[in-house]
Design an enzyme around this catalytic site. Structure first.
Site, mmCIF file in Angstrom:
data_model
loop_
_atom_site.group_PDB
_atom_site.id
_atom_site.type_symbol
_atom_site.label_atom_id
_atom_site.label_comp_id
_atom_site.label_asym_id
_atom_site.label_seq_id
_atom_site.Cartn_x
_atom_site.Cartn_y
_atom_site.Cartn_z
ATOM 1 N N LEU A 14 13.268 3.695 9.821
ATOM 2 C CA LEU A 14 13.822 4.325 8.625
ATOM 3 C C LEU A 14 13.892 5.832 8.771
ATOM 4 O O LEU A 14 14.838 6.465 8.287
ATOM 5 C CB LEU A 14 12.979 3.939 7.407
ATOM 6 C CG LEU A 14 13.395 4.562 6.075
ATOM 7 C CD1 LEU A 14 14.814 4.167 5.692
ATOM 8 C CD2 LEU A 14 12.413 4.186 4.979
ATOM 9 N N THR A 32 10.388 15.223 12.428
ATOM 10 C CA THR A 32 9.109 15.339 13.112
ATOM 11 C C THR A 32 8.676 14.004 13.700
ATOM 12 O O THR A 32 9.037 12.934 13.203
ATOM 13 C CB THR A 32 8.016 15.845 12.154
ATOM 14 O OG1 THR A 32 7.662 14.807 11.235
ATOM 15 C CG2 THR A 32 8.479 17.079 11.388
ATOM 16 N N ASP A 56 1.892 14.849 14.684
ATOM 17 C CA ASP A 56 1.050 13.660 14.516
ATOM 18 C C ASP A 56 0.439 13.813 13.130
ATOM 19 O O ASP A 56 -0.350 14.729 12.887
ATOM 20 C CB ASP A 56 -0.020 13.619 15.594
ATOM 21 C CG ASP A 56 -0.977 12.437 15.452
ATOM 22 O OD1 ASP A 56 -1.034 11.830 14.353
ATOM 23 O OD2 ASP A 56 -1.685 12.136 16.418
ATOM 24 N N ASN A 83 7.297 9.549 5.524
ATOM 25 C CA ASN A 83 7.774 8.241 5.956
ATOM 26 C C ASN A 83 6.883 7.605 7.018
ATOM 27 O O ASN A 83 6.762 6.385 7.076
ATOM 28 C CB ASN A 83 9.202 8.388 6.511
ATOM 29 C CG ASN A 83 9.638 7.191 7.314
ATOM 30 O OD1 ASN A 83 9.896 6.111 6.774
ATOM 31 N ND2 ASN A 83 9.712 7.368 8.626
ATOM 32 N N SER A 134 5.599 4.183 0.138
ATOM 33 C CA SER A 134 4.522 3.216 -0.004
ATOM 34 C C SER A 134 5.084 1.878 0.465
ATOM 35 O O SER A 134 5.697 1.793 1.525
ATOM 36 C CB SER A 134 4.042 3.185 -1.460
ATOM 37 O OG SER A 134 3.068 2.186 -1.662
ATOM 38 N N TYR A 148 -3.398 -2.857 5.454
ATOM 39 C CA TYR A 148 -2.158 -2.187 5.062
ATOM 40 C C TYR A 148 -2.104 -2.008 3.548
ATOM 41 O O TYR A 148 -1.794 -0.911 3.048
ATOM 42 C CB TYR A 148 -0.979 -3.018 5.547
ATOM 43 C CG TYR A 148 0.379 -2.389 5.337
ATOM 44 C CD1 TYR A 148 0.770 -1.291 6.093
ATOM 45 C CD2 TYR A 148 1.270 -2.908 4.412
ATOM 46 C CE1 TYR A 148 2.023 -0.727 5.928
ATOM 47 C CE2 TYR A 148 2.523 -2.349 4.236
ATOM 48 C CZ TYR A 148 2.908 -1.257 4.993
ATOM 49 O OH TYR A 148 4.138 -0.696 4.822
ATOM 50 N N LYS A 152 -1.915 1.437 1.291
ATOM 51 C CA LYS A 152 -0.772 1.701 0.415
ATOM 52 C C LYS A 152 -1.176 1.715 -1.064
ATOM 53 O O LYS A 152 -0.593 2.470 -1.850
ATOM 54 C CB LYS A 152 0.328 0.674 0.668
ATOM 55 C CG LYS A 152 0.972 0.787 2.042
ATOM 56 C CD LYS A 152 1.636 2.135 2.270
ATOM 57 C CE LYS A 152 2.433 2.181 3.561
ATOM 58 N NZ LYS A 152 3.122 3.474 3.772
ATOM 59 N N THR A 183 13.657 -2.524 9.514
ATOM 60 C CA THR A 183 13.164 -1.371 10.262
ATOM 61 C C THR A 183 12.390 -1.866 11.474
ATOM 62 O O THR A 183 12.440 -3.058 11.810
ATOM 63 C CB THR A 183 12.249 -0.510 9.378
ATOM 64 O OG1 THR A 183 11.069 -1.262 9.044
ATOM 65 C CG2 THR A 183 12.967 -0.103 8.092
#
Length: 287
Positions: A14, A32, A56, A83, A134, A148, A152, A183
């Protein structure tokens, strides 16, 4: 109106779509990633409106350096899009403490590092917008997603509360809950798959990994369309505090909201009568 848009995790998935769509729309973009040479190659090489810089997100020093580089090149930052992230899959007992900490370090403290570096710039401008990715798993607990989801859910609480910190300085916040988009989240570079270590979970782990991997490349959501939607939100004077992205996510969040309402009502008889007998019911005022 052209904006300076700062995007983390721009080297794949994404993030790459966001940068490409932003450049097409005429924005100046700070892209980045941990491997800036690869990011620049993925995006088609040097471009006048593009700054590629190393970041990073788990490094506060990297975040400060990237934010400074953005200001030196473009003079300001208008929109931060947090992101970058990854996915540690597995059942709780098979996820090591180091893996759990690493998941939260990347998905929660990572965007916090970048936002902490960018916020002084936005405050000085008295203008800006922070958009943080998120997940529907940030609102809805799911099997095989404890690490995960924990990270989130943390993002959700942080962003919902950050809003009140920064509103007085004309800084907007949006937290985004995508459903399943095509993605690279489920590829090996972005997902850490567990090794079966407990017999009770072994068959379920093997079957669930197989099922998740079979979804890769078949998700219904179009990341390019999501990227364009995020840029639309970035243009709005009053952007949404939450943006639920994808028909699957919208239906899931609606069901979760209904479940919460039902649980709150079911708690009323026992949970609604726990005050001291002489206590009032007024909530503290919001400043």
């Amino acid at each position: 109106m052209s904006k300076v848009i700062f995007v983390t995790g721009a080297g794949r998935g994404l993030g790459t779509d966001i940068v490409r769509e932003a450049l097409v729309a005429g924005h100046q973009v700070v892209a980045t990633g941990r491997r800036p040479e690869q990011v620049e190659k993925t995006l088609g090489g040097p471009q006048d409106n593009l700054l590629v810089t190393e970041l990073d997100i788990t490094s506060a020093q990297d975040a400060l350096a990237a934010a400074q580089a953005a200001v030196e090149r473009f003079g300001r930052i208008d929109v931060l899009i947090n992101n970058a992230g990854n996915f540690v899959a597995g059942y709780f007992e098979e996820i090591t403490p180091d893996q759990m900490r690493g998941q939260i370090e990347t998905n929660l403290f990572g965007p916090m590092n970048v936002t902490r570096a960018v916020l002084p710039i936005l405050r000085k401008q008295r203008d800006g917008h922070i958009i943080t990715l998120s997940s529907s798993a940030g609102l809805i607990g799911q099997e095989f997603c404890v690490a995960y989801a924990a990270s989130k859910f943390g993002v959700e609480g942080w962003m919902e509360s950050l809003r009140y910190d920064v509103e007085p300085y004309n800084i907007r916040t949006t937290v985004v809950e995508p459903g399943f988009f095509r993605t690279e989240l489920l590829v090996d570079g972005s997902t850490i798959w567990p090794e079966p270590t407990i017999d009770d979970y072994a068959d379920r782990t093997t079957a669930t990994i197989r099922a998740w991997k079979s979804m890769n490349g078949r998700q219904g959501g179009d990341p390019a369309k999501l990227a364009r939607a995020l840029l639309t939100i970035a243009e709005q004077k009053q952007p949404p505090l939450r943006f639920v992205a994808g028909a699957d996510a919208i239906e899931g969040v609606k069901a979760k909201a209904q479940e919460l309402l039902e649980q709150a009502e079911a708690s009323r008889a026992l949970g609604g009568s726990l005050d001291f007998d002489d206590a009032g019911t007024a909530l503290p005022p919001r400043p």
